[in-house]
Design a protein around this motif. Structure first.
Motif, PDB file in Angstrom:
ATOM      1  N   TRP A  64       7.878  47.075  13.085  1.00 51.99           N
ATOM      2  CA  TRP A  64       9.006  47.046  14.019  1.00 51.99           C
ATOM      3  C   TRP A  64       8.543  47.057  15.472  1.00 51.99           C
ATOM      4  O   TRP A  64       9.127  46.397  16.323  1.00 51.99           O
ATOM      5  N   GLY A  68       9.921  43.829  16.552  1.00 51.56           N
ATOM      6  CA  GLY A  68      11.289  44.156  16.948  1.00 51.56           C
ATOM      7  C   GLY A  68      11.689  43.551  18.282  1.00 51.56           C
ATOM      8  O   GLY A  68      12.818  43.084  18.456  1.00 51.56           O
ATOM      9  N   ILE A 122      10.486  52.270  19.364  1.00 54.70           N
ATOM     10  CA  ILE A 122      11.204  51.096  18.858  1.00 54.70           C
ATOM     11  C   ILE A 122      12.525  50.920  19.609  1.00 54.70           C
ATOM     12  O   ILE A 122      12.882  49.816  20.032  1.00 54.70           O
ATOM     13  N   ILE A 126      13.646  47.898  22.178  1.00 53.83           N
ATOM     14  CA  ILE A 126      14.868  47.106  21.975  1.00 53.83           C
ATOM     15  C   ILE A 126      15.650  47.008  23.286  1.00 53.83           C
ATOM     16  O   ILE A 126      16.186  45.947  23.625  1.00 53.83           O
ATOM     17  N   THR A 229      20.442  38.012  12.948  1.00 60.21           N
ATOM     18  CA  THR A 229      19.907  39.358  12.709  1.00 60.21           C
ATOM     19  C   THR A 229      19.555  39.554  11.243  1.00 60.21           C
ATOM     20  O   THR A 229      18.482  40.070  10.910  1.00 60.21           O
ATOM     21  N   LEU A 233      15.843  40.178   9.973  1.00 54.33           N
ATOM     22  CA  LEU A 233      15.587  41.427   9.269  1.00 54.33           C
ATOM     23  C   LEU A 233      14.991  41.153   7.887  1.00 54.33           C
ATOM     24  O   LEU A 233      14.067  41.839   7.438  1.00 54.33           O
ATOM     25  N   THR A 236      11.417  40.241   8.379  1.00 54.05           N
ATOM     26  CA  THR A 236      10.606  41.406   8.749  1.00 54.05           C
ATOM     27  C   THR A 236      10.307  42.279   7.531  1.00 54.05           C
ATOM     28  O   THR A 236       9.156  42.646   7.273  1.00 54.05           O
TER      29      THR A 236
END
Length: 579
Positions: A64, A68, A122, A126, A229, A233, A236
């Motif tokens: 992340w 991220g 994280i 963001i 998203t 995701l 990831t």
């Protein structure tokens, strides 16, 4: 028609100095955003040590922190590009600087350690990514507003050079600053973020032709953000181990996330054909130049994103240790040895932009992609014990190719749209590039992990037998492929960690000469190379396919197309109509 003429007059009335002020602001934004995206690649070991987290047992945090920032940026670029056309590009640009500054300060001040510290980092990254998306979505549009058509290629070329150079400057800065204190990695952005905030507040002018009557595309925003998203995701978490599998592509949650992401993205495209003011202007794809240049840029990013990551893994995990560099020092030196790529981009980016202004972007951009294709094929043919001169020259060649492609291609996209649509066009271009960049890392990483999973246990057993330590095979052959790969990436030898955890009686039975071999700088990278390099070469061949296809599309884009000039040409051909 009058809109275009008015825009040109405004450009003259602002004076010769304004365009350079705009360019300086955009360069600061490009450098800051791209440096921040790559600086953590090198400084992750120091960050995890600083917050007292073992990266090999906290793989989700590692991924992340690594991905991220790019995920959130890719998700928001398109929305911010459309909002800038409605409310003003400079407003969102300067707000992005301010948010980025706050995020950088919070990262420097990260108060907690352990899991809480990782979650805070994280969250603050963001926040940084939200600010980055605001200024990245508007940078190309601000330059297109500030520069006349015959100078845009050069300006956008300098912007692209700053953006791509920042990715490699971040590697070096991360290596230097992490030696002193991991917090400096985030503090370094603050002075530039403050300078950018002040300059954009007091020097930039809102000269864009806005669409104040346009409405916010609520349904388009919702479906796009949900779709992209969920897809990212899924990508990831697909890279994380699941159960006994080295990767998570069989994880039901990953499958559901990917399927729902595709559904929402399809729904988004349908919504954009129905709403009054779409955020994703599908009608712009009717312009041949816009379509072919965007798809070529997407394919270039698919090849380039994973390439940088794979080359760093190759240098840090294999080549540098084999040449006597300690594991602790490999992150820094990997950044140094990647410099030829940056130098090639810095030389060719502005030059290609100037040439495209004069001769058109078609063949310059096409040649750039052909050069990158050759570069990928050369890399795929190199052994892991390569001579650095050949490797460095190949990187330099690929840097020249990237510089030849990026600035003419960006100029093609921005020149082909009306002035009032430049914000959304810039957002569309950057969204496609950033999404492809993230997807590229997932594609290349998956290829390498699958290859290592198949070959690593046998390579480990064979290598242990060659040094008379076959009794360790049951222990060391169970090193997870992701653990082997990321230990190399993070700059330490996992064999030392595993041996330290063995019972004292077991370790005492191992001859000292064998222990010295196992914990040295050459045995593990040589063992890893046998499993890693075949998959690495496969990823380079796939990169060559991406760039070769981009070259074909680039050649098919047609000759120079500038929207203002095309509009004026059309009106002159119809003298009965008003200008």
């Amino acid at each position: 028609m009058s809109v275009t003429v008015t825009g040109q007059k405004q450009n003259k009335n602002r004076g010769i100095d304004y365009k350079w002020i705009a360019l300086l602001n955009v360069i600061i934004a490009a450098l800051m955003g791209s440096i921040n995206g790559s600086i953590t690649l090198i400084s992750l070991p120091a960050i995890f040590n600083g917050i007292h987290i073992d990266p090999m047992t906290s793989f989700q945090y590692l991924l992340w922190i690594l991905m991220g920032y790019g995920l959130v940026t890719a998700t928001l670029l398109l929305s911010f590009g459309r909002l800038s056309d409605i409310y003003g590009r400079v407003k969102l640009f300067r707000l992005g600087f301010l948010i980025f500054t706050v995020g950088s300060v919070l990262l420097y001040l990260t108060p907690s350690t352990g899991d809480a510290g990782a979650i805070e980092i994280i969250a603050f990254r963001i926040l940084q990514a939200i600010g980055s998306a605001m200024f990245m979505a508007n940078s190309s549009a601000i330059l297109t507003d500030a520069f006349p058509p015959n100078e845009r290629g050069r300006a956008l070329g300098i912007h692209m050079v700053a953006f791509m150079s920042g990715q490699f400057i971040g590697l070096i800065l991360g290596g230097v600053l992490a030696v002193y204190d991991w917090r400096y990695v985030f503090l370094v952005s603050v002075p530039f973020a403050v300078l950018g905030t002040l300059m954009s507040t007091f020097k930039l002018k809102e000269t864009s032709i806005r669409s104040p009557d346009a409405k916010i595309d609520v349904w388009g925003n919702l479906t796009f953000i949900l779709g992209i998203t969920l897809l990212l995701l899924g990508v990831t978490y697909g890279l994380m181990p699941y159960g006994n599998d080295p990767m998570g592509w069989n994880n039901p949650w990953v499958v559901v996330s990917m399927v729902l992401g595709v559904v929402f993205m399809a729904l988004f495209l349908w919504v954009e054909t129905k709403v009054e003011d779409p955020m994703f202007r599908l009608d712009l794809f009717k312009v041949k130049m816009f379509t072919y240049a965007n798809v070529a840029g997407l394919l270039n990013s698919l090849g380039r994103g994973g390439m940088m990551f794979m080359l760093i893994l190759l240098l840090q995990g294999i080549w540098l240790p084999l040449h006597g560099y300690s594991y602790e020092s490999t992150p820094f030196w990997a950044g140094i040895y990647m410099l030829p790529l940056t130098i090639g981009v810095m030389i060719m980016g502005p030059t290609a932009g100037w040439l495209s202004d004069k001769y058109g972007p078609r063949w310059i951009a096409t040649a750039g992609m052909l050069i990158n294709t050759v570069g990928f094929l050369i890399l795929a043919s190199m052994p892991y014990t390569f001579n650095y001169l050949e490797f460095g020259l190949t990187l330099f060649l690929m840097g020249l190719g990237s510089g030849m492609f990026s600035s003419p291609n960006s100029a093609s996209i921005m020149n082909s749209v009306p002035a009032q649509e430049r914000g959304v066009a810039s957002g569309m271009m950057m969204t496609m590039m950033n999404t492809a960049f993230t997807a590229s890392m997932a594609i290349f990483f998956t290829i390498v992990i699958v290859g290592i999973t198949q070959r690593f246990p046998d390579a480990m057993t064979s290598s242990l037998a060659s040094i008379g330590a076959v009794q360790l095979a049951p222990v060391l052959s169970n090193i997870p492929p992701t653990g082997a790969l990321f230990s190399a990436f993070l700059g330490y030898n996992p064999v030392s960690t595993i041996l330290a955890g063995l019972p004292a009686s077991f370790s005492a039975a191992i001859p000292h000469s064998t222990l010295a071999t196992l914990t040295g700088t050459t045995w593990f990278p040589s063992t890893l190379a046998g499993a890693f390099v075949p998959a690495l070469h496969m990823s380079f061949y796939i990169g060559a396919v991406f760039t070769a296809t981009a070259a074909v599309l680039s050649a098919l884009r047609g000759e120079t197309y500038v929207h203002e000039l095309e509009v004026l040409k059309d009106t002159r051909s119809k003298p009965g109509e008003e200008d």
